[in-house]
Each structure stands twice: as structure tokens, then as C-alpha cells.
Design an enzyme around this catalytic site. Structure first.
Site, PDB file in Angstrom:
ATOM      1  N   CYS A   1      26.716 -11.116   8.721  1.00  0.00           N
ATOM      2  CA  CYS A   1      26.671 -12.532   9.099  1.00  0.00           C
ATOM      3  C   CYS A   1      26.664 -13.346   7.810  1.00  0.00           C
ATOM      4  O   CYS A   1      26.176 -12.878   6.773  1.00  0.00           O
ATOM      5  CB  CYS A   1      25.413 -12.808   9.924  1.00  0.00           C
ATOM      6  SG  CYS A   1      25.223 -14.529  10.467  1.00  0.00           S
ATOM      7  N   ASN A   2      27.174 -14.570   7.872  1.00  0.00           N
ATOM      8  CA  ASN A   2      27.219 -15.393   6.661  1.00  0.00           C
ATOM      9  C   ASN A   2      25.918 -16.167   6.431  1.00  0.00           C
ATOM     10  O   ASN A   2      25.712 -16.731   5.359  1.00  0.00           O
ATOM     11  CB  ASN A   2      28.392 -16.366   6.729  1.00  0.00           C
ATOM     12  CG  ASN A   2      28.167 -17.469   7.758  1.00  0.00           C
ATOM     13  OD1 ASN A   2      27.812 -17.193   8.903  1.00  0.00           O
ATOM     14  ND2 ASN A   2      28.373 -18.703   7.365  1.00  0.00           N
TER      15      ASN A   2
ATOM     16  N   ASN B   1      31.523 -11.516  16.969  1.00  0.00           N
ATOM     17  CA  ASN B   1      30.307 -11.943  17.659  1.00  0.00           C
ATOM     18  C   ASN B   1      30.198 -11.382  19.075  1.00  0.00           C
ATOM     19  O   ASN B   1      31.217 -11.080  19.689  1.00  0.00           O
ATOM     20  CB  ASN B   1      30.265 -13.478  17.724  1.00  0.00           C
ATOM     21  CG  ASN B   1      29.750 -14.078  16.440  1.00  0.00           C
ATOM     22  OD1 ASN B   1      28.863 -13.542  15.812  1.00  0.00           O
ATOM     23  ND2 ASN B   1      30.317 -15.215  16.053  1.00  0.00           N
TER      24      ASN B   1
ATOM     25  N   ARG C   1      31.407 -27.059  20.871  1.00  0.00           N
ATOM     26  CA  ARG C   1      31.956 -26.772  19.546  1.00  0.00           C
ATOM     27  C   ARG C   1      33.375 -26.202  19.671  1.00  0.00           C
ATOM     28  O   ARG C   1      34.231 -26.471  18.829  1.00  0.00           O
ATOM     29  CB  ARG C   1      31.033 -25.771  18.838  1.00  0.00           C
ATOM     30  CG  ARG C   1      31.561 -25.182  17.536  1.00  0.00           C
ATOM     31  CD  ARG C   1      31.625 -26.181  16.417  1.00  0.00           C
ATOM     32  NE  ARG C   1      32.099 -25.573  15.190  1.00  0.00           N
ATOM     33  CZ  ARG C   1      32.581 -26.246  14.153  1.00  0.00           C
ATOM     34  NH1 ARG C   1      32.649 -27.557  14.183  1.00  0.00           N
ATOM     35  NH2 ARG C   1      32.982 -25.621  13.066  1.00  0.00           N
TER      36      ARG C   1
ATOM     37  N   TYR D   1      19.438 -20.913  14.499  1.00  0.00           N
ATOM     38  CA  TYR D   1      19.684 -20.669  15.924  1.00  0.00           C
ATOM     39  C   TYR D   1      18.391 -20.684  16.736  1.00  0.00           C
ATOM     40  O   TYR D   1      18.444 -20.741  17.970  1.00  0.00           O
ATOM     41  CB  TYR D   1      20.422 -19.346  16.126  1.00  0.00           C
ATOM     42  CG  TYR D   1      21.892 -19.448  15.794  1.00  0.00           C
ATOM     43  CD1 TYR D   1      22.846 -19.582  16.791  1.00  0.00           C
ATOM     44  CD2 TYR D   1      22.337 -19.425  14.481  1.00  0.00           C
ATOM     45  CE1 TYR D   1      24.197 -19.697  16.506  1.00  0.00           C
ATOM     46  CE2 TYR D   1      23.673 -19.537  14.168  1.00  0.00           C
ATOM     47  CZ  TYR D   1      24.603 -19.674  15.182  1.00  0.00           C
ATOM     48  OH  TYR D   1      25.938 -19.799  14.886  1.00  0.00           O
TER      49      TYR D   1
ATOM     50  N   ARG E   1      35.633 -18.804  24.545  1.00  0.00           N
ATOM     51  CA  ARG E   1      34.461 -19.408  23.915  1.00  0.00           C
ATOM     52  C   ARG E   1      34.104 -20.725  24.605  1.00  0.00           C
ATOM     53  O   ARG E   1      32.922 -21.018  24.828  1.00  0.00           O
ATOM     54  CB  ARG E   1      34.711 -19.649  22.425  1.00  0.00           C
ATOM     55  CG  ARG E   1      33.552 -20.387  21.767  1.00  0.00           C
ATOM     56  CD  ARG E   1      33.721 -20.581  20.282  1.00  0.00           C
ATOM     57  NE  ARG E   1      32.631 -21.393  19.742  1.00  0.00           N
ATOM     58  CZ  ARG E   1      32.440 -21.632  18.447  1.00  0.00           C
ATOM     59  NH1 ARG E   1      33.242 -21.127  17.555  1.00  0.00           N
ATOM     60  NH2 ARG E   1      31.426 -22.375  18.049  1.00  0.00           N
TER      61      ARG E   1
ATOM     62  N   HIS F   1      21.048 -13.994  14.243  1.00  0.00           N
ATOM     63  CA  HIS F   1      20.838 -15.322  14.822  1.00  0.00           C
ATOM     64  C   HIS F   1      19.459 -15.460  15.469  1.00  0.00           C
ATOM     65  O   HIS F   1      19.237 -16.357  16.278  1.00  0.00           O
ATOM     66  CB  HIS F   1      21.947 -15.679  15.825  1.00  0.00           C
ATOM     67  CG  HIS F   1      23.282 -15.907  15.168  1.00  0.00           C
ATOM     68  ND1 HIS F   1      24.412 -16.287  15.854  1.00  0.00           N
ATOM     69  CD2 HIS F   1      23.671 -15.801  13.866  1.00  0.00           C
ATOM     70  CE1 HIS F   1      25.424 -16.415  15.023  1.00  0.00           C
ATOM     71  NE2 HIS F   1      24.993 -16.118  13.810  1.00  0.00           N
TER      72      HIS F   1
END
Length: 417
Positions: free
Chosen positions: A164-165, A142, A263, A243, A89, A194
Site C-alpha cells: 500500500c502507498n 484492492n 470518488r 481510513y 467501483r 487501511h
């Protein structure tokens, strides 16, 4: 009911356990199995021991590093794994920034690298689930919508629902502002994961869109109002997913990401701290909220409950359009409201899409499909074509160099010729 969690060593797992404990009041959960890869053995053990303290004797909790054992005879399988873990990531976020492009986990060239790295693992796991069970897979891995497009339309595995949350948090916020229950809220909400748009809001059968928009300003989209001009929001005439700031504020977001760092760096420290807490505490620590993904467990657990009960409730999920948006092809995987019935999800008719939303959905869907074909054909040429199509991608001057850097950073996961 047997539930298997693929990626059981995730620091999200305790929240998921809590959600499953909640639904066990309504449906009988017999067994929950946590699976993870050998490289995550230590994390899996910490999460298993902590989860045992949470579960007590409410249902049987097991752990395994054998994927067949985890999914065999399962009714539901939850995907929540990250291929390459947080190091991958971090690469996804940092490499594009060297080209003055958005580095992000699911969007732009970071999302591109994440997708190519994830497809082969998803393909392998889906085949194993199909061979050893009749389970429905609930996917959080993801990029969730892109993965769901791959599984439904290219692997042809039908028992797969992307989740997705963001939608459940959106509904929660609306219900709080309108002083009603979440079940009283219905939204014309559509797009890609997103990359969604909120066009209309109904509360107890009354449309409240304009009133709500005035109250909410940019809270709903989780975009700082000082960064997104109000005139632009009014021109859109819809509430954008948070997003969308990466698409509509490219210059600002590149500068911000370069200044603040990735992040992934912050998440690595948060995860380290959480794992230390999980060794000793007997409750979910408040520090978990720093990890992100708020209410993801509620979304997953409630969907499993309502699928099992054929509840007739509405959930926002990633699945084929099938006529929900009348001017979008039926086979596009979209994030849309669906009726949960007969153990399946059925898209709700929403009418036509806004032209701006429609344009963005078509463009990114074609990018998604080119990326999938690049993986299936192991083709650098198709990968470059996908990168050039994406509005957050490079120009022809940089595309070959960027792709090469992505491939070198992911040589253990991605093979293109």
C-alpha cells in the site's frame, strides 16, 4: 530480471515505469511486460506507446493480452488491476449509500463487494503465475490486505506480498518534519491494510513519538482536524490511518459522501483526461497527482530492488504476523514493518498491540475470513454473516436486500447460492 505488470493499461503505469527506471540503476532490468484484458485493449495501447517514450532503450518493453506470455519466466509480477473497472467501483460506492452505509472502495460494504469480485480473478492469476514462473507477486489490487489474506492463508501461495502507498507516505512525512532521511525512521505501526495504527516513532534510535504528535496534530492521519475532535485523538493515544474516519465518524462520512458524490465519478474524468495527455506528452504529466496513489511506484520498485539485492532494509508490507505483534495470532495477515532479506520479508518484533487496535483488528479479520469462506463455498448465508459482523455493515433489516443489490450489480463476477 523480468517484471510483469498485470493491469498494464492502468493510468498508474507511467509512475510505475518511472520507479522501475530508477531502480534499474541498481539492478539489471532486462524486460518489462504490460498485460491487460481485451476490454482494456485501447488503454493498454496508449499506455504502452507512452511508456516506450519514457523507457527509450533502458530495457525491453513489451505488451500482451496473453497472461501466460506476460508471466512466463518472470522474476516479479505486479498486480494492479481493478476487476469490473471504474463502473464496478462506482457501484461499490453508491449502493451502500442507499442504505445510509459507507460507500467506499476498500472499506465497509464497498470493500466487501470488491473483495468478492476480485477473489476469483486473483485465484486464476496466481495459479498461472505459479505454473509458469517462480515469481514473487507484489500486490496493489484492492482490497490489498484482504486479497493477501486470501492468497497466503487460503490458496497457500507463499510468494505473495501485499503493498500500500500509505506507509511510505507516512514515513516520508515524518522524515520531512524531523529533517532526516526516511531510512532513519522506524515506527511501531501495525494493523490491517487501511486499518492501521501508529503507536511509536523512532528517529536515529531516539523515540520522538510525543514530540512528533504535538507537531503533526492530524496531518499525519490525513483527517481534517475540524472533523475529528482532538479529545478523541488524545483518548486513542495513537495516530489512526486515514481510513479510520469511516469507522469513527460514520454519520459525518455518510453525509459527506452523499453530498459530494462518489470518488469513482471524479476518477473517471481524471482517467479520461490523463489518457488524452498520454497520447502526446513525453513526460509524466503533473495531472497524474490528481489520480491518488502517491508514491505507490516508489514503494513497489524499491521493494523489488531490495528483494533482488537481499538488502536488509525495512519495508512496511502486508504479510503473516508470524510473532511481530505478540498478542495476535501468527497467521493473521497484517500490515507491519518487515526486514527484506534472502528474497523474502521477515516481520520485525513489535511487542503487544494496543487494546483498542487489537479489538478492531480481531473484528475485521473475522469479517475478512467469513467473506473469503463465503466466496469459496459460494454461500449467501456466509456472505450475510460477514456483512452483519462488519461495523460498517447493515442490520438484519437490510442485509438480505443489500446483498441482493450487490449480487445483481456484480452478476458477471460474483456467484453465491
Amino acid at each position: 530480471m523480468k517484471i510483469a505488470v498485470i493491469g498494464g493499461g492502468s493510468t498508474y503505469t507511467p509512475e510505475l515505469i518511472n520507479g522501475i527506471l530508477e531502480i534499474s540503476k541498481d539492478v539489471k532490468v532486462d524486460q518489462l511486460v504490460l498485460y491487460d484484458i481485451p476490454q482494456a485493449k485501447d488503454k493498454l495501447e496508449i499506455l504502452y506507446q507512452f511508456s516506450k517514450r519514457l523507457v527509450a532503450d533502458r530495457f525491453e518493453l513489451l505488451k500482451t493480452q496473453q497472461i501466460q506470455e506476460a508471466v512466463e519466466g518472470a522474476d516479479y509480477v505486479i498486480f494492479q488491476f481493478r476487476v469490473g473497472q471504474l463502473k464496478a467501483r462506482q457501484n461499490d460506492e453508491e449502493i451502500p449509500l442507499q442504505y445510509n452505509l459507507i460507500g467506499q472502495e476498500t472499506t465497509g460494504m464497498g470493500g466487501f463487494a470488491c473483495a468478492l469480485r476480485t477473489f476469483p480473478v486473483v485465484e486464476e492469476y496466481v495459479k498461472i503465475v505459479d505454473k509458469y514462473s517462480k515469481a514473487t507477486i507484489i500486490n496493489f489490487t484492492n482490497p490489498s490486505g484482504h486479497v493477501t489474506e486470501f492468497v497466503l492463508n487460503y490458496l497457500g501461495f507463499e510468494r505473495f506480498i501485499g503493498l500500500c502507498n500509505i506507509p511510505i507516505n507516512l514515513l516520508k512525512m515524518i522524515s520531512q518534519i524531523c529533517d532526516c532521511e526516511m531510512k532513519d525512521v522506524f515506527v511501531k505501526y501495525y494493523g490491517l491494510n487501511h486499518l492501521t495504527f501508529l503507536e511509536k516513532v523512532y528517529v536515529k534510535d531516539q523515540e520522538v513519538t510525543q514530540t512528533l504528535m504535538q507537531k503533526m496534530k492530524l496531518q499525519l492521519a490525513n483527517i481534517p482536524s475540524q472533523e475529528f475532535p482532538q479529545a478523541s485523538l488524545e483518548a486513542l493515544g495513537m495516530y489512526p490511518n486515514s481510513y479510520l474516519k469511516y469507522y469513527l465518524m460514520k454519520k459525518t462520512m455518510v453525509e459527506k459522501l452523499k453530498k459530494e458524490g462518489t470518488r469513482a465519478e471524479r476518477v473517471r474524468q481524471i482517467e479520461s483526461d490523463l489518457l488524452e495527455l498520454y497520447r502526446t506528452v513525453n513526460h509524466i504529466p503533473p495531472e497524474l497527482s490528481q489520480r491518488g496513489g502517491s508514491m505507490y511506484s516508489t514503494a513497489a520498485a524499491n521493494l523489488i530492488r531490495d528483494l533482488a539485492l537481499s538488502a536488509g532494509t525495512v519495508h512496511i508490507v502486508n504479510t503473516r504476523n508470524n510473532g511481530a505483534i505478540s498478542d495476535v495470532p501468527g497467521d493473521y495477515v497484517l500490515e507491519i514493518p518487515c526486514l527484506v532479506k534472502a528474497g523474502k520479508v521477515f516481520p520485525v518484533s513489535l511487542g503487544k498491540a494496543d487494546q483498542f487496535a487489537l479489538g478492531m483488528v480481531h473484528l475485521i479479520k473475522m469479517y475478512e475470513r467469513l467473506t473469503i469462506e463465503a466466496y469459496l463455498k459460494r454461500s449467501k448465508a456466509l456472505a450475510m454473516k460477514a456483512m452483519l459482523l462488519h461495523p460498517l455493515g447493515p442490520g438484519v433489516e437490510d442485509v438480505e436486500g443489500l446483498l441482493q443489490e450487490i449480487l445483481e450489480a456484480n452478476e458477471s463476477f460474483i456467484e453465491l447460492k
